[in-house]
Design an enzyme around this catalytic site. Structure first.
Site, short mmCIF file in Angstrom:
data_model
loop_
_atom_site.label_atom_id
_atom_site.label_comp_id
_atom_site.label_asym_id
_atom_site.label_seq_id
_atom_site.Cartn_x
_atom_site.Cartn_y
_atom_site.Cartn_z
N ARG A 84 0.72 -1.31 -0.18
CA ARG A 84 0.15 0.10 -0.12
C ARG A 84 0.76 1.27 -0.06
NH1 ARG A 84 -1.93 0.72 4.35
NH2 ARG A 84 -1.34 -1.21 5.22
N LYS A 100 -8.42 -2.02 1.81
CA LYS A 100 -8.12 -1.07 2.93
C LYS A 100 -8.70 0.17 2.80
CE LYS A 100 -5.55 -3.22 6.31
NZ LYS A 100 -5.56 -4.44 6.19
N HIS A 139 -8.99 -3.13 13.55
CA HIS A 139 -8.24 -3.86 12.62
C HIS A 139 -7.62 -5.12 13.41
CE1 HIS A 139 -4.08 -3.54 10.33
NE2 HIS A 139 -5.09 -4.36 9.47
N SER A 176 -0.28 -4.10 10.38
CA SER A 176 0.03 -4.60 8.94
C SER A 176 1.32 -4.95 8.63
CB SER A 176 -0.45 -3.69 7.65
OG SER A 176 -1.78 -3.54 7.82
N LYS A 215 -2.07 -11.64 12.67
CA LYS A 215 -3.66 -11.55 12.62
C LYS A 215 -4.12 -12.52 11.73
CE LYS A 215 -4.18 -7.32 10.81
NZ LYS A 215 -2.76 -7.09 10.73
N THR A 216 -3.55 -12.73 10.48
CA THR A 216 -4.18 -13.56 9.66
C THR A 216 -3.67 -15.11 10.01
OG1 THR A 216 -4.01 -12.06 7.91
CG2 THR A 216 -4.22 -14.42 7.40
N ASP A 265 -9.03 -9.95 9.31
CA ASP A 265 -8.41 -8.56 9.22
C ASP A 265 -9.32 -7.44 9.45
OD1 ASP A 265 -6.04 -7.09 8.53
OD2 ASP A 265 -6.93 -6.49 6.96
N ARG A 308 0.94 -12.33 -1.91
CA ARG A 308 -0.11 -12.51 -1.10
C ARG A 308 -1.05 -13.36 -1.95
NH1 ARG A 308 -1.67 -9.23 3.40
NH2 ARG A 308 -0.04 -7.50 3.57
N1 LIG Z 1 5.84 -16.86 15.80
C1 LIG Z 1 5.10 -16.39 14.88
N2 LIG Z 1 3.77 -15.90 15.01
C2 LIG Z 1 3.09 -15.32 13.95
N3 LIG Z 1 3.52 -15.51 12.95
C3 LIG Z 1 4.86 -15.62 12.47
C4 LIG Z 1 5.64 -16.29 13.67
N4 LIG Z 1 6.62 -16.67 13.34
C5 LIG Z 1 6.68 -16.52 11.91
N5 LIG Z 1 5.41 -15.82 11.28
C6 LIG Z 1 4.93 -15.60 10.16
O1 LIG Z 1 4.97 -13.90 10.25
C7 LIG Z 1 3.90 -13.61 9.35
C8 LIG Z 1 2.66 -13.14 9.86
O2 LIG Z 1 1.94 -12.38 9.13
P1 LIG Z 1 0.46 -12.26 9.00
O3 LIG Z 1 -0.32 -13.38 9.75
O4 LIG Z 1 0.13 -12.24 7.61
O5 LIG Z 1 0.20 -10.78 9.72
P2 LIG Z 1 -1.13 -10.06 9.48
O6 LIG Z 1 -2.14 -10.43 9.19
O7 LIG Z 1 -1.08 -9.20 10.87
O8 LIG Z 1 -0.51 -8.86 8.74
C9 LIG Z 1 3.22 -14.92 8.61
O9 LIG Z 1 4.10 -15.03 7.48
C10 LIG Z 1 3.93 -16.15 9.61
O10 LIG Z 1 4.13 -17.12 8.89
C1 LIG Z 2 -4.04 -6.22 3.93
C2 LIG Z 2 -3.06 -5.77 4.36
O1 LIG Z 2 -2.43 -5.75 5.51
P1 LIG Z 2 -2.23 -6.95 6.55
O2 LIG Z 2 -0.69 -7.06 6.51
O3 LIG Z 2 -2.70 -6.50 7.71
O4 LIG Z 2 -2.83 -8.40 6.12
C3 LIG Z 2 -2.28 -4.68 3.56
O5 LIG Z 2 -1.38 -3.97 4.02
O6 LIG Z 2 -2.32 -4.64 2.32
CA LIG Z 3 -3.85 -5.31 8.27
MN LIG Z 4 -3.24 -9.98 7.39
#
Ligand SMILES: Nc1ncnc2c1ncn2[C@@H]1O[C@H](COP(=O)(O)OP(=O)(O)O)[C@@H](O)[C@H]1O
Ligand SMILES: C=C(OP(=O)(O)O)C(=O)O
Ligand SMILES: [Ca+2]
Ligand SMILES: [Mn+2]
Length: 779
Positions: A245, A408, A427, A445, A483-484, A498, A563
């Protein structure tokens, strides 16, 4: 400065003696509010001006420089070997889209839809709406159906664009698939007694969706270079020069309405623009879109962002459309099938009946991302602009094709609309256990490299700007906080990954899909996400083997922010509809690259608020000479880039809801242990999952706790399946002196960041305010 709810139980006073109250604000320090109906709307005057003197809070952002210097180079990065050889031929004419509705004549329905689209695309200053033709120009065999609207234009002059047709693809659907849908429905009704109802809904949605996906795939592959089908059936695509973004290019029209409601000024993510400039950019986008041979409108013109009030939905009620109160009908007009499929996956998909009766959209996105904005236009600072006009209910996207801007962007709209209705937008990820216990996962994020030296941006006319983007000398790489990843849990029902809302009735997902990071994705560690990458899923910026079409998830050649966007029902245990009761646990995720925050600590309400407002995570700064060091990032409400009003307004609502429903706050460090980035290592995902399990099960509430120095965090002494020594960060550092210094450094950064919030008074009662101010690091 006055800020916050007229009725507010919560306030932030400028007490300087707050620290003195700290000792008394242990985890039981706050009495529960007993109010019955305390979902109070906070005053509209809340947000204004509150940020005076604030540091810029919007740190969690900015677009990723793509790792290519030319478009050809970008395309060559995507595939591991040679260039593509498979010729793509247009499928035999699929015929025009079938008639599924009998209530209105097909002719009339199409005419009305085309008219509505024509109205969306009309220039507001010149000729009438464009002549809109349904269907792909390459496939058209019969006489086109033309939609056309008269538009009140101040002066009507005719240009070339008014002489041509604009081809619109929507509701892409070969006739016949609906019969499969209804057939399935029939079987469903028959076998209802034995099957869980939500499984049926899942299947029906699947068939309904399939027909749309096929044509969007064909369009993408035929017209969008860089579109391929991977070995598991996902649509691999490239988002172009922007792979993240661009929050510094997100602008909001400041007018009479938004003047009072929104948060403006220093620290606010709302970079202002005026109505006139918005109209200039809108016209630019509309002209661009009309100049194309065809446009795609996702999954039909009508994509619903469906937002449900949980009260009218018992958890057995499978009908996600039972409550229409808070949903917003969104029309997305874009040039790329990739964008259409993305939004089809991410939004809540409309039923055929809803599409039929779609009418006028509540909100329209014009995505002309391939086309740059004009830097001679006032307010424009780069060739990218994402412009929000709340009064007109429109968003215009120029100069970035990163699809996440749309999702977003709508989230920002919800962050405005929902609090006005007394509903808190979050969020956060969200899931629910078998016993109905709901957890929220807040976190910043991730994977959003920050371009630090924006001044170095030299404008080179499109399409050469790729060269310039590749030359940023310094950027920050951060990873997601989880989060995801953590809301997608095989043992729990996924409500969403999210964006959620918390109303008096419980929680609900704003979206209908998930947007997962793919970097280093593995079937072992994240099986549900891995398996969701199949037919229908949009896979952005990944690298795959040209021959086997197998994706290499470890490959960062295009970007680290790879992604996958998939409909939520691709996760086997998704909770459909995506609603749940009031949360029991509120988990704040921080990826602490300093390695000093404990893997888990229990928070009292004041601490939860302190950390929610702080919104901490750490980025890893990479410099040209390869040196990497952690950098603290603070983003209020764990999403400063998306909130529209002052952070304390959301925080006060969260505190009220947590108190009312007795939710427990937790701080979970998903980042480093045993040292900072470079010397320590990231906490194993398997350990974090065990920690999260212990929170869900209630096990952790029963644990013995000790309190840490500086941050005053309560750490459990043991957790089933997690080595006890890692629970106390001090134990894991071999260099104790370095640990103490790093801890103090981080504490100082927290303090400095929070200074700006110390002067906020909300409402009459300053008690919680003082406790919050005291809940930060003390030294
Ligand atoms: N201990 C951990 N806890 C959570 N995520 C982890 C950990 N170690 C590595 N990761 C990696 O970190 C990233 C977390 O990203 P994501 O869940 O997409 O975050 P968000 O959705 O908050 O942006 C993933 O790629 C995940 O595989
Ligand atoms: C969806 C997004 O964020 P997130 O890393 O929280 O998944 C994004 O930044 O495009
Ligand atoms: Ca986000
Ligand atoms: Mn996410």
């Amino acid at each position: 400065m006055a800020s916050g709810g007229a009725n507010g139980e919560f306030s932030f006073s400028s007490s300087t003696t707050a620290a003195a109250n700290r000792a008394g604000s242990g985890r039981n320090g706050l009495p529960k509010i007993q109010t019955q109906d305390s979902a109070k709307k906070l005053s509209d005057a809340a947000a204004r001006g509150a940020a005076a003197g604030a540091e810029d809070l919007c740190y969690d952002d900015s677009a990723t420089p793509v790792k290519a210097q030319t478009l050809d180079e970008l395309h060559s990065l995507q595939k591991k070997r040679s260039t593509p050889s498979t010729p793509i031929t247009a499928p035999a004419a699929a015929g025009n889209q079938g008639a599924f509705f009998t209530a209105m004549s097909e002719e009339e329905r199409q005419r009305q839809q085309l008219q509505s689209i024509s109205a969306s695309l009309a220039s507001l200053t010149r000729e009438t709406g464009p002549k809109v033709v349904k269907g792909d120009p390459a496939r058209r065999s019969t006489a086109p159906k033309v939609g056309h609207v008269e538009h009140y234009a101040p002066s009507i002059s005719v240009t070339d664009s008014s002489l041509k047709f604009t081809h619109v693809l929507y509701n892409l659907s070969p006739a016949g698939t609906y019969s499969l849908f209804y057939w399935n429905l029939g079987i469903g009704v028959f076998s209802c007694a034995v099957l869980r109802v939500h499984l049926l809904i899942k299947e029906m949605l699947y068939y309904k969706k399939k027909k749309k996906i096929a044509e969007l795939y064909e369009q993408a592959i035929k017209y969008e270079k860089g579109s391929f089908i991977t070995s598991t059936g996902a649509l691999a695509t490239l988002s172009g020069a922007k792979t993240g973004r661009s929050p510094r290019d997100k602008r909001v029209v400041r007018d009479d309405t938004t003047e009072d409601d929104l948060w403006w000024g220093k620290g606010s993510p709302n970079i202002e623009m005026d109505e006139h400039t918005f109209m200039v950019n809108r016209e630019r986008a509309v002209d661009y879109l009309n100049s194309l041979d065809k446009l795609t409108l996702p999954s039909s013109v009508a994509v619903f962002v469906l937002f449900i009030h949980a009260d009218e939905i018992t958890h057995l009620n499978p009908d996600p459309h039972a409550c229409l109160e808070h949903r917003i009908k969104v029309r997305i007009v874009s040039a790329r099938a990739y964008h259409s499929l993305f939004m089809h996956n991410m939004c809540i998909r409309a039923t055929p009946e809803e599409l039929e009766n779609f009418g006028t959209p509540d909100f329209t996105i014009y995505n002309a991302g391939q086309f740059p904005c004009n830097r001679y236009t006032h307010y424009m600072t780069s060739s990218t602009s994402i412009d929000l006009n709340l009064g007109r209910r429109e968003m215009v996207i120029l100069g970035t094709q990163y699809a996440g801007e749309m999702k977003k962007g709508l989230f920002g709209v919800m962050h405005y609309l929902m609090p006005l209705r007394g509903i808190l937008s979050l969020h956060s990820g969200c899931n629910m256990g078998k016993d109905g216990d709901v957890a929220l996962f807040f976190g910043l994020s991730g994977m959003l490299p920050i371009i630090k030296r924006v001044a170095l941006f030299v404008f080179v006319p499109y399409p050469l700007f790729l060269r310039v983007l590749a030359r940023f000398p310094f950027c920050l790489l951060c990873t997601g906080t989880g989060k995801t990843t953590l809301s997608t849990d095989h043992n729990r029902y996924l409500i969403g990954d999210d964006e959620h809302c918390w109303s008096d009735n419980g929680v609900s997902n704003i979206e209908g899909g998930c947007y997962a990071k793919c970097i280093d994705l593995s079937a072992e560690k994240e099986p549900d996400i891995f398996n969701a990458i199949k037919f229908g899923t949009v896979l952005e910026n990944v690298v795959f083997d040209e021959h086997t079409r197998q994706v290499d998830y470890s490959d960062k050649s295009v970007t680290e922010n790879t992604r996958a966007a998939y409909p939520i029902e691709y996760i086997p245990n998704a909770k459909l509809p995506c609603v749940g009761p009031h949360p029991k646990n509120v988990i704040l995720l921080a990826c602490d690259a300093f390695g000093v925050l404990p893997p888990v600590s229990r928070l009292n309400l004041a601490q939860t608020m302190y950390h929610f407002i702080s919104g901490y995570t750490a980025l890893v700064a990479g410099t040209e000479d390869g040196i990497k060091e952690p950098q603290a990032t603070f983003s209020a409400c764990f999403g400063a880039a998306f909130i529209m009003m002052h952070p304390t307004r959301y925080a006060a609502m969260l505190a009220e809801k947590m108190q009312k429903h007795g939710a427990t706050g937790w701080l979970v460090n998903t980042g480093w242990s045993g040292g900072s980035y470079g010397s320590g290592s990231r906490i194993k995902l398997s350990y974090t999952r065990k920690i999260i399990n212990a929170i869900h099960s209630g096990e952790l509430l029963e644990a013995n706790y000790t309190k840490t120095e500086i941050f005053g965090l309560e750490i459990p002494s043991s957790i089933e399946g997690v080595p006890s020594e890692i629970l106390q960060p001090a134990n894991t550092w071999s260099d104790k002196k370095a640990y103490n210094e790093t801890l103090l450094k981080l504490g100082g950064l927290f303090k400095k960041n929070f200074e700006v919030f110390a002067n906020h008074k909300i409402g009459k009662d300053g008690k919680l305010t003082e406790q919050i101010l005291a809940a930060g690091p003390v030294f």
